[in-house]
Design an enzyme around this catalytic site. Structure first.
Site, PDB file in Angstrom:
ATOM      1  N   SER A  64       0.833  -1.204   0.000  1.00  0.00           N
ATOM      2  CA  SER A  64       0.000   0.000   0.000  1.00  0.00           C
ATOM      3  C   SER A  64       0.867   1.253   0.000  1.00  0.00           C
ATOM      4  O   SER A  64       0.600   2.221  -0.728  1.00  0.00           O
ATOM      5  CB  SER A  64      -0.932   0.001   1.215  1.00  0.00           C
ATOM      6  N   ALA A 158      -4.948  -0.820  -2.258  1.00  0.00           N
ATOM      7  CA  ALA A 158      -4.208  -0.197  -1.167  1.00  0.00           C
ATOM      8  C   ALA A 158      -5.155   0.025   0.016  1.00  0.00           C
ATOM      9  O   ALA A 158      -6.264   0.527  -0.162  1.00  0.00           O
ATOM     10  CB  ALA A 158      -3.619   1.126  -1.615  1.00  0.00           C
ATOM     11  N   LYS A 159      -4.692  -0.342   1.191  1.00  0.00           N
ATOM     12  CA  LYS A 159      -5.495  -0.112   2.402  1.00  0.00           C
ATOM     13  C   LYS A 159      -5.151   1.285   2.911  1.00  0.00           C
ATOM     14  O   LYS A 159      -4.342   1.469   3.829  1.00  0.00           O
ATOM     15  CB  LYS A 159      -5.206  -1.190   3.445  1.00  0.00           C
ATOM     16  N   SER A 160      -5.745   2.251   2.265  1.00  0.00           N
ATOM     17  CA  SER A 160      -5.437   3.658   2.508  1.00  0.00           C
ATOM     18  C   SER A 160      -6.492   4.292   3.402  1.00  0.00           C
ATOM     19  O   SER A 160      -7.689   4.027   3.269  1.00  0.00           O
ATOM     20  CB  SER A 160      -5.389   4.405   1.172  1.00  0.00           C
ATOM     21  N   TYR A 164     -11.213   5.127   3.304  1.00  0.00           N
ATOM     22  CA  TYR A 164     -12.196   4.852   4.349  1.00  0.00           C
ATOM     23  C   TYR A 164     -13.127   6.030   4.640  1.00  0.00           C
ATOM     24  O   TYR A 164     -14.024   5.908   5.471  1.00  0.00           O
ATOM     25  CB  TYR A 164     -11.487   4.355   5.615  1.00  0.00           C
TER      26      TYR A 164
END
Length: 306
Positions: A64, A158-160, A164
């Site tokens: 990410s 990507a865990k951005s 969220y």
């Protein structure tokens, strides 16, 4: 999940008291959401405390960061060791792990490249995400009016933190309308995922899940469930799922590090199957919890001792 303000936090190579883990108000991350993060779990087992797939989570963290051009000075191995050190500093036998890499304080403006890349690691005790009763009885969910972002807008792989913002809108809408969670569709009206969970559907004994091209996260629990299902001889198909398929499913369930495997008993007030956890979901729950709790052998090499 509320914090009591106790415990230790790792921040840029130092372990500090929870109350001292602070950043400047002008940090880039606060104004522009320039952070990537992970969520992993450590379980208490008969053989001691075990991280579940920590290597995969930390690799995804660095993947990410790479997508967002964020280079942190510590290697993947060094920051993984920092996770271990943080858990030990907090004297926990089981916990949730939250490493985060973010843009710090130097200058403000959309361009983040002059801001330092920093990191922190938090750990805390966290039980069932939607409550322990939901693991058996299931959760009531809705289809959100908010869609997932279109391809080539935000990188869904990507865990951005920025991604969220969309999840918050989905979650708030659900809660304010009396649901536990929501299911988001992609920009083309296909089923994507929950606000922070992947989704599985069971119909006639076959397990279906949306492909990653529907703008969902490449979930590590999702991948684990697919593997466990195949171990159990359950056919798994990754394919597009239309919204109406949710209503006529025999079973539905969420997966995720926080949610683990949580059944869904209704969608938009339409009862799913028997209105509680179904047999395929129950088998997969049993297989998953037996694995993470060390009841069965670690045949896939997913457990790492503290």
């Amino acid at each position: 999940m509320a914090f009591d303000g106790s415990g230790k936090v790792w921040i840029n190579g130092r372990i500090v008291d929870w109350s001292d883990a602070n950043i400047h108000i002008a940090s880039h991350v606060i104004h522009y959401g320039s952070a990537v993060f992970e969520g992993a779990r450590m379980y208490k087992t008969p053989k001691g405390s075990m991280f579940f797939r920590l290597d995969a989570h930390m690799r995804r963290l660095y993947d990410s960061a790479k997508i967002y051009r964020m280079v942190y000075p510590l290697s993947l191995e060094q920051i993984t060791q920092a996770v271990v050190d943080t858990v030990k500093a907090n004297n926990l036998e089981a916990c949730y792990v939250r490493p985060i890499v973010y843009r710090g304080y130097r200058e403000l403006g959309v361009n983040p490249l002059q801001c330092p890349v920093e990191a922190a690691i938090l750990v805390w005790e966290w039980g069932a995400y939607l409550g322990p009763e939901a693991l058996e009885r299931g959760a009531d969910v809705c289809v959100s009016s908010w869609s997932r972002a279109a391809p080539n807008t935000f990188p869904a792989m990507a865990k951005s933190a920025a991604n969220y913002a969309n999840s918050q809108l989905i979650k708030m809408e659900a809660v304010l309308n009396g649901y536990s969670e929501a299911i988001a569709l992609d920009p083309f009206g296909r089923v994507s995922e929950g606000s922070g969970q992947n989704l599985f559907l069971v119909r006639d004994g076959i397990l279906y899940t949306p492909p990653l091209a529907t703008c969902g996260l490449a979930g590590i629990t999702r991948e684990s469930v697919i593997t466990l299902a195949r171990d159990l001889g359950i056919e798994v198909r990754e394919q597009d799922i239309p919204r109406e398929a949710l209503y006529i499913a025999d079973e539905l369930f969420f997966t995720g590090t926080a949610a683990e495997i949580t059944p869904i008993r209704s969608v938009d007030r339409i009862e799913i199957g028997s209105g509680r956890r179904g047999p395929v979901t129950a088998r997969l729950q049993q297989a998953f919890f037996d694995y993470v709790n060390g009841v069965v052998p670690d045949t896939h090499g997913w457990l790492m001792p503290l």
